[in-house]
Motif scaffolding. Sequence first.
Motif, short mmCIF file in Angstrom:
data_model
loop_
_atom_site.label_atom_id
_atom_site.label_comp_id
_atom_site.label_asym_id
_atom_site.label_seq_id
_atom_site.Cartn_x
_atom_site.Cartn_y
_atom_site.Cartn_z
N UNK A 1 0.83 -1.20 0.00
CA UNK A 1 0.00 0.00 0.00
C UNK A 1 0.86 1.24 0.00
N UNK A 2 0.29 2.32 -0.54
CA UNK A 2 0.92 3.63 -0.52
C UNK A 2 -0.14 4.68 -0.26
N UNK A 3 0.22 5.70 0.50
CA UNK A 3 -0.68 6.83 0.72
C UNK A 3 -0.60 7.73 -0.50
N UNK A 4 -1.74 7.98 -1.13
CA UNK A 4 -1.77 8.81 -2.33
C UNK A 4 -1.82 10.29 -1.96
N UNK B 1 -0.29 10.98 7.68
CA UNK B 1 0.81 10.23 7.08
C UNK B 1 1.28 10.89 5.79
N UNK B 2 2.58 11.00 5.57
CA UNK B 2 3.06 11.60 4.32
C UNK B 2 2.77 10.68 3.14
N UNK B 3 2.57 11.25 1.96
CA UNK B 3 2.37 10.42 0.77
C UNK B 3 3.58 9.53 0.53
N UNK B 4 3.32 8.35 -0.01
CA UNK B 4 4.41 7.46 -0.37
C UNK B 4 4.16 6.03 0.07
#
Length: 286
Positions: free
Chosen positions: A168-171, A225-228
């Motif tokens: 998973x990644x935060x968009x 949370x920072x993107x990535x």
Amino acid sequence: MLFDAIDMVILPVSDLDAASAQFERLGLFVSPTTVNESRASAFRLIPFGGPDNLFCIELLSVADPSATTPFVQGFGNVADRGLSQLNLLVSDTDAVLAELGKHGISAATKIAGGQGKDRYDVTILEPLLDAATTLGLIQYGQSMAERHAAFASQGRHTFPAKRLDHLAAVAPDLDASCRYWDEVLGVPTVGEVVSPVIVVRQVKIGDAIFELLGPSSPDSPIRQRPPGLGSSVSLEVPDLHAAIAQARAAGFDVPDHRIGTLPGTIVTQISADQLSGLTMQLLQYV
């Protein structure tokens, strides 16, 4: 589709042997060290899956701290901070780059290693904000089945991890990232899961899922949370209770199972502080 599979994720670690020992204590096979002399890098691989869905976690470190290669000089920025890169398997790097070039995407770095059938080529793409992660293209001289057989001849896991289920990644912008993966990278959204705090959009690459995460409420913790790329790998296990018992017997602190965000699943996790910065989610479909 341009991409054949999710091939590996990169976990930069300052001490390769110490990091490997943590995974080995869990009962996972870790390959012998390979050194890329041109970069002064060293890595060991943890393979999962079978001949049709091979996936690896790469433990990456510095082979020669005195070297002045760009890799060594920049390594301190990523070491021991969790996952740094997602590599996608391709059968023809040049063809994929030609297609991506139509959208203005180009290669930032190229890495070659091995010889003959053991050769591999990695092309790291220029930063792609809407992709939500650093992406690499990897092409091998061997088939997936041949690489799986080579790992199997070296050793096997005693811990019952079947395969990669998802990453998973935060968009940075969930809708924009989904459009980017669909229209630019050619990987459409295949599913969505909405909980009170998170929206999960799923894209499928090979046998596994890459999740793009966004908030579903103003107070969602995902906004903090920072993107990535998240420093978590979700592995399917055939019997979660047995996996928990085995991990605990090896000295790991593992919570009891809970109902997963994905429908029809139960999960637990081994925290990042126990596995060199990688959170390992264990997931069973029930």
